[in-house]
Design a protein around this motif. Structure first.
Motif, PDB file in Angstrom:
ATOM      1  N   ALA A 112      99.598 -29.012  79.661  1.00 59.69           N
ATOM      2  CA  ALA A 112     100.875 -28.300  79.613  1.00 59.69           C
ATOM      3  C   ALA A 112     101.976 -29.252  80.042  1.00 59.69           C
ATOM      4  O   ALA A 112     101.784 -30.098  80.924  1.00 59.69           O
ATOM      5  CB  ALA A 112     100.848 -27.078  80.529  1.00 59.69           C
ATOM      6  N   ILE A 113     103.141 -29.108  79.405  1.00 56.67           N
ATOM      7  CA  ILE A 113     104.247 -30.020  79.653  1.00 56.67           C
ATOM      8  C   ILE A 113     105.527 -29.238  79.910  1.00 56.67           C
ATOM      9  O   ILE A 113     105.704 -28.116  79.400  1.00 56.67           O
ATOM     10  CB  ILE A 113     104.438 -30.966  78.440  1.00 56.67           C
ATOM     11  N   VAL A 135     100.570 -31.230  83.323  1.00 52.89           N
ATOM     12  CA  VAL A 135      99.461 -30.755  84.151  1.00 52.89           C
ATOM     13  C   VAL A 135      98.255 -30.509  83.259  1.00 52.89           C
ATOM     14  O   VAL A 135      98.381 -30.308  82.037  1.00 52.89           O
ATOM     15  CB  VAL A 135      99.827 -29.472  84.924  1.00 52.89           C
ATOM     16  N   SER A 136      97.088 -30.511  83.871  1.00 51.77           N
ATOM     17  CA  SER A 136      95.839 -30.303  83.143  1.00 51.77           C
ATOM     18  C   SER A 136      95.572 -28.818  82.953  1.00 51.77           C
ATOM     19  O   SER A 136      96.333 -27.957  83.403  1.00 51.77           O
ATOM     20  CB  SER A 136      94.682 -30.946  83.905  1.00 51.77           C
ATOM     21  N   TYR A 137      94.473 -28.515  82.297  1.00 59.51           N
ATOM     22  CA  TYR A 137      94.057 -27.128  82.061  1.00 59.51           C
ATOM     23  C   TYR A 137      93.882 -26.378  83.369  1.00 59.51           C
ATOM     24  O   TYR A 137      94.153 -25.181  83.461  1.00 59.51           O
ATOM     25  CB  TYR A 137      92.760 -27.130  81.258  1.00 59.51           C
ATOM     26  N   HIS A 138      93.436 -27.078  84.414  1.00 58.28           N
ATOM     27  CA  HIS A 138      93.194 -26.455  85.712  1.00 58.28           C
ATOM     28  C   HIS A 138      94.396 -26.566  86.642  1.00 58.28           C
ATOM     29  O   HIS A 138      94.305 -26.170  87.808  1.00 58.28           O
ATOM     30  CB  HIS A 138      91.974 -27.091  86.378  1.00 58.28           C
ATOM     31  N   GLY A 139      95.514 -27.120  86.173  1.00 57.73           N
ATOM     32  CA  GLY A 139      96.717 -27.165  86.980  1.00 57.73           C
ATOM     33  C   GLY A 139      96.910 -28.431  87.779  1.00 57.73           C
ATOM     34  O   GLY A 139      97.846 -28.501  88.593  1.00 57.73           O
ATOM     35  N   ASP A 140      96.075 -29.424  87.582  1.00 59.36           N
ATOM     36  CA  ASP A 140      96.251 -30.695  88.299  1.00 59.36           C
ATOM     37  C   ASP A 140      97.378 -31.503  87.640  1.00 59.36           C
ATOM     38  O   ASP A 140      97.485 -31.552  86.415  1.00 59.36           O
ATOM     39  CB  ASP A 140      94.952 -31.510  88.272  1.00 59.36           C
ATOM     40  N   VAL A 141      98.193 -32.141  88.460  1.00 58.16           N
ATOM     41  CA  VAL A 141      99.327 -32.909  87.956  1.00 58.16           C
ATOM     42  C   VAL A 141      98.835 -34.237  87.396  1.00 58.16           C
ATOM     43  O   VAL A 141      98.249 -35.052  88.114  1.00 58.16           O
ATOM     44  CB  VAL A 141     100.375 -33.147  89.064  1.00 58.16           C
ATOM     45  N   LEU A 142      99.063 -34.442  86.105  1.00 59.20           N
ATOM     46  CA  LEU A 142      98.674 -35.683  85.446  1.00 59.20           C
ATOM     47  C   LEU A 142      99.833 -36.664  85.353  1.00 59.20           C
ATOM     48  O   LEU A 142      99.606 -37.879  85.303  1.00 59.20           O
ATOM     49  CB  LEU A 142      98.156 -35.391  84.034  1.00 59.20           C
ATOM     50  N   GLU A 264      99.046 -21.116  82.909  1.00 59.63           N
ATOM     51  CA  GLU A 264      98.465 -19.838  83.340  1.00 59.63           C
ATOM     52  C   GLU A 264      98.696 -18.756  82.296  1.00 59.63           C
ATOM     53  O   GLU A 264      97.804 -17.941  82.025  1.00 59.63           O
ATOM     54  CB  GLU A 264      99.067 -19.418  84.680  1.00 59.63           C
ATOM     55  N   LEU A 265      99.880 -18.726  81.702  1.00 52.55           N
ATOM     56  CA  LEU A 265     100.159 -17.734  80.664  1.00 52.55           C
ATOM     57  C   LEU A 265      99.279 -17.958  79.444  1.00 52.55           C
ATOM     58  O   LEU A 265      98.757 -17.000  78.853  1.00 52.55           O
ATOM     59  CB  LEU A 265     101.634 -17.806  80.275  1.00 52.55           C
ATOM     60  N   TYR A 266      99.099 -19.209  79.057  1.00 58.25           N
ATOM     61  CA  TYR A 266      98.231 -19.503  77.917  1.00 58.25           C
ATOM     62  C   TYR A 266      96.801 -19.056  78.187  1.00 58.25           C
ATOM     63  O   TYR A 266      96.139 -18.457  77.319  1.00 58.25           O
ATOM     64  CB  TYR A 266      98.268 -21.003  77.611  1.00 58.25           C
ATOM     65  N   ARG A 267      96.318 -19.297  79.382  1.00 58.90           N
ATOM     66  CA  ARG A 267      94.935 -18.937  79.697  1.00 58.90           C
ATOM     67  C   ARG A 267      94.727 -17.428  79.709  1.00 58.90           C
ATOM     68  O   ARG A 267      93.603 -16.950  79.515  1.00 58.90           O
ATOM     69  CB  ARG A 267      94.531 -19.560  81.032  1.00 58.90           C
ATOM     70  N   LEU A 268      95.786 -16.659  79.951  1.00 57.55           N
ATOM     71  CA  LEU A 268      95.659 -15.202  79.911  1.00 57.55           C
ATOM     72  C   LEU A 268      95.282 -14.712  78.515  1.00 57.55           C
ATOM     73  O   LEU A 268      94.529 -13.749  78.363  1.00 57.55           O
ATOM     74  CB  LEU A 268      96.974 -14.542  80.346  1.00 57.55           C
ATOM     75  N   VAL A 269      95.831 -15.351  77.502  1.00 55.58           N
ATOM     76  CA  VAL A 269      95.616 -14.900  76.118  1.00 55.58           C
ATOM     77  C   VAL A 269      94.902 -15.962  75.296  1.00 55.58           C
ATOM     78  O   VAL A 269      94.974 -15.948  74.063  1.00 55.58           O
ATOM     79  CB  VAL A 269      96.968 -14.536  75.470  1.00 55.58           C
ATOM     80  N   GLU A 270      94.214 -16.871  75.957  1.00 57.67           N
ATOM     81  CA  GLU A 270      93.589 -17.998  75.259  1.00 57.67           C
ATOM     82  C   GLU A 270      92.617 -17.539  74.187  1.00 57.67           C
ATOM     83  O   GLU A 270      92.615 -18.060  73.062  1.00 57.67           O
ATOM     84  CB  GLU A 270      92.873 -18.896  76.267  1.00 57.67           C
ATOM     85  N   VAL A 271      91.773 -16.550  74.501  1.00 56.76           N
ATOM     86  CA  VAL A 271      90.758 -16.100  73.547  1.00 56.76           C
ATOM     87  C   VAL A 271      91.415 -15.530  72.295  1.00 56.76           C
ATOM     88  O   VAL A 271      91.080 -15.899  71.158  1.00 56.76           O
ATOM     89  CB  VAL A 271      89.832 -15.061  74.209  1.00 56.76           C
TER      90      VAL A 271
END
Length: 325
Positions: A112-113, A135-142, A264-271
């Protein structure tokens, strides 16, 4: 002469620093991720209970429409025989390749950017990149760096961007930042809110099939208040769906916080989102954008040129050939 021992009061009074153990660091990081995941799953379960988010299908069920599901081996063998008979003079047979099972991107292939812009040019109306966070999928700052625009800054827009004159002291040139950022985005599914603004500031175009803009998150929910023509802000989506407040305080926005919220919003509706992407790829394959390396020589053919230019180009080619001979 034997040196005397220094008195106890004169001995080193430096405090003893303990070097953190690598296992302790990993353990703390794992606990932090576990707490974040628990909060995320609790919010997701709450939305499902309220009927705002549909329950994902069972692991064994197919994500594709029934017309695209794989055919069993026995049916495939019989259909193969029918096709052979058709080739020898029977009824025509149409073959459809069995698609792979739809699945979302791997977590390592999803980032995410969020970018913050300042004003340059006449009256500061030109938006240029001043900070970028990934940030990564898990929220870590890249990635999180301040970036010096190519033109002089006229308006820092601190109220919204959070960027000040002091931040520019450690900023890196735009060309350097652009190369670093695009290297991280290459081959990834990019999540963000109103991504066209971020890509415009980066002077970059990302493949549409690998873009997940969270302004479309309400389309996957059954909340009537969110289904409006106007795009809902990231701040409102975070408050209504994640029950968290962002972009508060006098210091402006945080691009790290905004990127984490978008993920986080993307992961809510990812499926649901990836199901729709899989269906669109199989039902409308012509909608996929062409590769950037498409051969452009076809546009040099005569059919794409005006008649006068086409004739002139043919004459020029003949003259060049005569000169060679």
């Amino acid at each position: 002469m034997v040196p005397r021992e220094a008195p106890e009061s004169a001995q080193c009074l430096c405090p003893s620093f303990t070097i953190p153990n690598a296992k302790d660091v990993l353990r703390k990081r794992h606990k932090r991720r576990s707490r974040q995941h628990q909060r995320f799953m609790a919010r997701k379960a709450l939305l499902q209970e309220q009927g705002l988010l549909s329950v994902p299908p069972e692991p064994g069920s197919s994500l594709l429409p029934t017309s695209f599901r794989a055919v069993p081996a026995t049916e495939a063998a019989s259909s193969g025989k029918q096709c052979l008979r058709a080739e020898s003079g029977g009824a025509p047979c149409s073959r459809r390749p069995a698609p792979r099972r739809a699945s979302g991107p791997l977590p390592s292939k999803c980032v995410a950017i969020d970018c913050e812009m300042v004003g340059t040019g006449p009256q500061g109306r030109v938006s240029e990149l001043a900070r970028c966070s990934i940030v990564s999928y898990h929220g870590d700052v890249l990635y999180d760096k301040y970036i010096r625009p190519e033109m002089p800054i006229v308006d820092y827009r601190t109220r919204w961007s959070g960027v000040t004159r002091q931040h520019m002291r450690k900023a890196i040139p735009f060309q350097v930042a652009q190369k670093e950022i695009l290297k991280l985005l290459k081959g990834k599914v990019v999540v963000g809110h109103a991504l066209h603004n971020d890509f415009q500031a980066l002077k970059y175009v990302h493949p549409r099939s690998q873009t997940r803009d969270t302004t479309y998150v309400p389309n996957f929910l059954s909340e009537p208040g969110l289904h409006t023509r106007a795009r809902v802000s990231l701040k409102d989506l975070a408050l209504q769906l994640l029950h968290k407040k962002i972009q508060v305080g006098p210091h402006g926005h945080s691009s790290v916080e905004d990127a984490m919220t978008a993920m986080e919003l993307y992961r809510l509706v990812e499926v649901q989102w990836e199901q729709q992407e899989a269906r669109s790829l199989w039902t409308c394959p012509e909608d996929r954008e062409p590769d950037s390396s498409t051969d452009m020589e076809q546009y040099m053919e005569d059919q794409y040129w005006p008649d006068d230019l086409a004739h002139g180009s043919r004459g020029g080619a003949r003259e060049a050939q005569d000169r060679r001979n």
